[in-house]
Write a protein that holds these residues in place. Structure first.
Motif, PDB file in Angstrom:
ATOM      1  N   ARG B  37      14.242  19.932  13.560  1.00 49.95           N
ATOM      2  CA  ARG B  37      14.865  18.771  13.703  1.00 49.95           C
ATOM      3  C   ARG B  37      13.737  17.701  14.243  1.00 49.95           C
ATOM      4  NH1 ARG B  37      19.802  20.172  15.802  1.00 49.95           N
ATOM      5  NH2 ARG B  37      18.877  21.644  17.213  1.00 49.95           N
ATOM      6  N   ARG B  38      12.695  18.279  14.834  1.00 49.53           N
ATOM      7  CA  ARG B  38      11.573  17.356  15.259  1.00 49.53           C
ATOM      8  C   ARG B  38      11.093  16.708  13.967  1.00 49.53           C
ATOM      9  NH1 ARG B  38      10.529  19.983  21.032  1.00 49.53           N
ATOM     10  NH2 ARG B  38      10.671  22.076  19.799  1.00 49.53           N
ATOM     11  N   ASP B  39      10.942  17.765  13.182  1.00 57.32           N
ATOM     12  CA  ASP B  39      10.085  17.327  12.013  1.00 57.32           C
ATOM     13  C   ASP B  39      10.877  15.979  11.441  1.00 57.32           C
ATOM     14  OD1 ASP B  39       8.266  19.122  12.124  1.00 57.32           O
ATOM     15  OD2 ASP B  39       9.058  20.601  10.630  1.00 57.32           O
ATOM     16  N   ILE B  40      12.261  16.478  10.956  1.00 54.56           N
ATOM     17  CA  ILE B  40      13.004  15.446  10.395  1.00 54.56           C
ATOM     18  C   ILE B  40      13.091  14.130  11.155  1.00 54.56           C
ATOM     19  CG2 ILE B  40      15.558  14.516  10.039  1.00 54.56           C
ATOM     20  CD1 ILE B  40      15.970  17.511   9.133  1.00 54.56           C
ATOM     21  N   LYS B  41      12.831  14.231  12.510  1.00 57.16           N
ATOM     22  CA  LYS B  41      13.000  12.923  13.317  1.00 57.16           C
ATOM     23  C   LYS B  41      11.636  12.259  13.002  1.00 57.16           C
ATOM     24  CE  LYS B  41      13.646  11.235  17.911  1.00 57.16           C
ATOM     25  NZ  LYS B  41      12.399  10.235  18.053  1.00 57.16           N
ATOM     26  N   GLU B  42      10.500  12.910  12.970  1.00 51.13           N
ATOM     27  CA  GLU B  42       9.234  12.286  12.707  1.00 51.13           C
ATOM     28  C   GLU B  42       9.345  11.675  11.018  1.00 51.13           C
ATOM     29  OE1 GLU B  42       6.158  14.797  13.759  1.00 51.13           O
ATOM     30  OE2 GLU B  42       4.601  13.502  12.736  1.00 51.13           O
ATOM     31  N   LEU B  43       9.792  12.441  10.123  1.00 48.34           N
ATOM     32  CA  LEU B  43       9.864  11.911   8.884  1.00 48.34           C
ATOM     33  C   LEU B  43      10.836  10.710   8.859  1.00 48.34           C
ATOM     34  CD1 LEU B  43      10.336  15.087   6.726  1.00 48.34           C
ATOM     35  CD2 LEU B  43       8.229  13.613   6.874  1.00 48.34           C
ATOM     36  N   ALA B  44      11.867  10.568   9.522  1.00 45.24           N
ATOM     37  CA  ALA B  44      12.728   9.586   9.726  1.00 45.24           C
ATOM     38  C   ALA B  44      12.324   8.427  10.252  1.00 45.24           C
ATOM     39  CB  ALA B  44      14.138   9.961  10.541  1.00 45.24           C
ATOM     40  N   ASP B  45      11.319   8.723  11.253  1.00 43.60           N
ATOM     41  CA  ASP B  45      10.566   7.365  11.837  1.00 43.60           C
ATOM     42  C   ASP B  45       9.635   6.766  10.851  1.00 43.60           C
ATOM     43  OD1 ASP B  45      11.626   7.824  14.327  1.00 43.60           O
ATOM     44  OD2 ASP B  45      10.289   8.818  15.120  1.00 43.60           O
ATOM     45  N   GLN B  46       9.187   7.682   9.845  1.00 41.34           N
ATOM     46  CA  GLN B  46       8.351   6.882   8.609  1.00 41.34           C
ATOM     47  C   GLN B  46       9.224   6.474   7.832  1.00 41.34           C
ATOM     48  OE1 GLN B  46       5.209   9.517   7.498  1.00 41.34           O
ATOM     49  NE2 GLN B  46       5.192  10.497   9.462  1.00 41.34           N
ATOM     50  N   GLY B  47      10.545   6.307   7.922  1.00 42.15           N
ATOM     51  CA  GLY B  47      11.264   5.901   6.886  1.00 42.15           C
ATOM     52  C   GLY B  47      11.423   6.694   5.522  1.00 42.15           C
ATOM     53  N   LEU B  48      11.001   7.884   5.748  1.00 37.02           N
ATOM     54  CA  LEU B  48      11.197   8.827   4.194  1.00 37.02           C
ATOM     55  C   LEU B  48      12.423   9.651   4.042  1.00 37.02           C
ATOM     56  CD1 LEU B  48       7.395  10.281   4.799  1.00 37.02           C
ATOM     57  CD2 LEU B  48       8.112   8.423   3.157  1.00 37.02           C
ATOM     58  N   LEU B  49      13.176   9.517   5.020  1.00 41.92           N
ATOM     59  CA  LEU B  49      14.549  10.212   4.887  1.00 41.92           C
ATOM     60  C   LEU B  49      15.372   9.523   5.923  1.00 41.92           C
ATOM     61  CD1 LEU B  49      14.254  12.183   7.335  1.00 41.92           C
ATOM     62  CD2 LEU B  49      13.195  13.867   5.746  1.00 41.92           C
ATOM     63  N   LYS B  50      16.685   9.859   6.142  1.00 38.60           N
ATOM     64  CA  LYS B  50      17.294   9.458   7.076  1.00 38.60           C
ATOM     65  C   LYS B  50      18.105  10.699   7.595  1.00 38.60           C
ATOM     66  CE  LYS B  50      22.093   7.107   7.594  1.00 38.60           C
ATOM     67  NZ  LYS B  50      23.150   6.769   6.804  1.00 38.60           N
ATOM     68  N   SER B  51      17.789  10.926   8.953  1.00 42.56           N
ATOM     69  CA  SER B  51      18.070  12.012   9.674  1.00 42.56           C
ATOM     70  C   SER B  51      19.853  11.725  10.154  1.00 42.56           C
ATOM     71  CB  SER B  51      17.463  11.860  10.902  1.00 42.56           C
ATOM     72  OG  SER B  51      18.156  12.959  12.023  1.00 42.56           O
ATOM     73  N   VAL B  52      20.450  12.826   9.538  1.00 43.19           N
ATOM     74  CA  VAL B  52      21.867  12.946  10.032  1.00 43.19           C
ATOM     75  C   VAL B  52      22.150  14.067  10.648  1.00 43.19           C
ATOM     76  CG1 VAL B  52      22.540  11.426   8.164  1.00 43.19           C
ATOM     77  CG2 VAL B  52      22.481  14.108   7.874  1.00 43.19           C
ATOM     78  N   ARG B  53      23.589  14.198  11.355  1.00 42.84           N
ATOM     79  CA  ARG B  53      23.619  15.464  12.145  1.00 42.84           C
ATOM     80  C   ARG B  53      23.695  16.608  11.113  1.00 42.84           C
ATOM     81  NH1 ARG B  53      26.407  15.480  17.005  1.00 42.84           N
ATOM     82  NH2 ARG B  53      27.410  17.516  17.327  1.00 42.84           N
ATOM     83  N   GLY B  54      23.277  17.564  11.628  1.00 50.82           N
ATOM     84  CA  GLY B  54      22.933  18.978  10.890  1.00 50.82           C
ATOM     85  C   GLY B  54      22.082  18.913   9.706  1.00 50.82           C
ATOM     86  N   GLY B  55      21.357  17.756   9.349  1.00 50.33           N
ATOM     87  CA  GLY B  55      20.303  17.816   8.598  1.00 50.33           C
ATOM     88  C   GLY B  55      19.766  16.620   8.189  1.00 50.33           C
ATOM     89  N   ALA B  56      19.505  16.371   6.934  1.00 49.70           N
ATOM     90  CA  ALA B  56      19.089  15.120   6.370  1.00 49.70           C
ATOM     91  C   ALA B  56      19.439  14.511   4.963  1.00 49.70           C
ATOM     92  CB  ALA B  56      17.596  14.892   6.684  1.00 49.70           C
ATOM     93  N   VAL B  57      19.420  13.409   4.880  1.00 48.44           N
ATOM     94  CA  VAL B  57      19.617  12.822   3.632  1.00 48.44           C
ATOM     95  C   VAL B  57      18.602  11.777   2.960  1.00 48.44           C
ATOM     96  CG1 VAL B  57      22.253  13.445   3.386  1.00 48.44           C
ATOM     97  CG2 VAL B  57      21.305  10.952   4.229  1.00 48.44           C
ATOM     98  N   PRO B  58      18.543  11.625   1.710  1.00 51.37           N
ATOM     99  CA  PRO B  58      17.420  10.493   1.272  1.00 51.37           C
ATOM    100  C   PRO B  58      17.914   9.407   1.960  1.00 51.37           C
ATOM    101  CG  PRO B  58      18.268  11.875  -0.517  1.00 51.37           C
ATOM    102  CD  PRO B  58      19.139  12.164   0.655  1.00 51.37           C
TER     103      PRO B  58
END
Lengths: 249, 249
Positions: B37-58
């Motif tokens: 979750r934290r990883d995804i959040k970090e990537l999301a902050d960089q705009g590399l993906l979109k964090s969504v409930r349960g995972g992530a999408v491009p």
DNA sequence: ACAAACATTGCAAAATATTGCATCAATATT
DNA sequence: AATATTGATGCAATATTTTGCAATGTTTGT
């Protein structure tokens, strides 16, 4: 399955079929209808579709209600659209009329074509946003709800200012003697003006509209330069119009 | 395994599958879901993906549909919008300018209000589709890509035809001596025309725009009837404008 | 006007997020 | 060498969101 996946499925089906049903999606996605309903509501809030009783439709659809639409229409129209594209050249000024056929053409427009588009249709203008080299001139006027085209005297006045190379005329009825006709008074007025402002007219017509007529007169058949239709079968029809100097595709 | 390695795995899977699940990644990477979750959040902050409930999408870079942008800084503007609504009455002709603030007002518009709206903004016109009793007059002209408003002489000419009751002016800079100003020449031209065609002007301004000025002059400050702003704090500002007969909200 | 289909609302259970905290390892500091 | 410091990680307690269900309105078609 992520909510976003469901969203994607819903939107995809919507593009393909122009409609989705709660029941169908519920079965397809393995969630309750309530959930689908909530999904649709959420997508509707984002303006990505329009929620209607029993399902959803694309946000800016054609003028008619979705329940009586048939999806196989789409493929036929797509073929027509591609034919029409071959008439467009760089540098031209093209008037797009507001129907769904013209929309399909806009959708299929190559990204590198450099033309100026004049239209009174929101969906078309919206589609052309991504076309870097297309300049869009939008005809103002009274906005017709549900179909997202402008009509009325302002629209007509705006259209009169142009001298376009080509007018892509959406589906109307075409009759050899009775000319081109349409089912709605104000829309027909607008189309007539579009025609007056254009050098060449390309009419798009599914075969069943040939040799039929509606209440409101738009222009004489001879005014058309090209008729693009889906069933080349009718040899007689082909001859009929060729005699008038109209190219049939 | 390094964090960067995980990042790479996550992004790779995202490209392949168009989605990733927390549970799947947790198992694959041998770390807890919290970490993923934290990883995804970090990537999301960089705009590399979109964090969504349960995972992530491009992260969807695609066609920004014009309604998407409303959602974020919403709250403050929403309050402003509601204030503005209280000035609208049945039967009036209202000009909506093309900014996001005016858009929020359109969004919050009661469904049973019977007014005529004049605008040059697609998003606003589109939002008003569902308002049965709102008549929309759309100003034609050259379409400004990316912001979906029309500008240019055609737009101005169209707007000149009206005598509206109220003009809802989106955010501009307002300065007591220098008047109302905007950052873009053509947009400012359009706003000036909107003002000329309206009896009362309601200006929407976040507090930081007060007492600032931009390059292009729109109208003298006295021309405003109401300024709606978010921070009532400034007593001086309040007085300053009240002296000019302008109502501050 | 009636029945059927659909929508809305409130609710509770399950899934997922968030937060604070303790642990641990790597590095920096004394 | 001993000791802070830092950052990453997992865990647990506590929100928050999502979801399906049921009860209750609303619309639609006949």
């Amino acid at each position: 399955m992520l909510k976003e996946e469901r969203f994607k499925v819903i939107l995809d089906r919507l593009v393909n079929d122009q409609k989705v049903y709660l029941a169908g999606l519920s079965a397809l996605l393995n969630v309750s209808e309530d959930t689908v309903r909530r999904d649709i509501k959420e997508l509707a809030d984002q303006g990505l579709l329009k929620s209607v009783r029993g399902g959803a439709v694309p946000h800016a659809p054609g003028p008619h209600h979705f329940r009586d639409r048939i999806s196989h229409d789409k493929d036929q129209k797509q073929i027509i659209a591609n034919k029409a594209l071959s008439f467009l050249k760089d540098g031209q000024v093209v008037i797009f009329d507001g129907g769904t056929s013209a929309m399909l053409i806009a959708q299929a427009l190559p990204k590198d074509l450099r033309i100026t588009v004049v239209t009174n249709s929101f969906p078309i203008a919206s589609l052309l946003e991504e076309h870097e080299f297309v300049e869009v001139l939008f005809a103002g006027g009274r906005l017709l709800k549900n179909s997202f085209v402008t009509i009325g005297s302002d629209t007509i006045q705006f259209l009169k200012k142009f001298r376009a190379d080509i007018c892509l005329l959406g589906i109307c009825s075409i009759h050899k003697e009775l000319g081109v006709t349409g089912p709605d008074y104000e829309e027909s007025e607008v189309k007539r003006t579009m025609i007056q402002s254009s050098r060449e007219i390309i009419a798009l017509a599914t075969a069943e509209k040939l040799e039929t007529a509606e209440a409101f007169y738009i222009c004489p058949t001879e005014r058309l330069s090209v008729i693009i239709t889906d069933q080349p079968g009718g040899q007689e029809a082909f001859k009929t119009y060729s005699e008038l100097g109209i190219q049939m595709v």
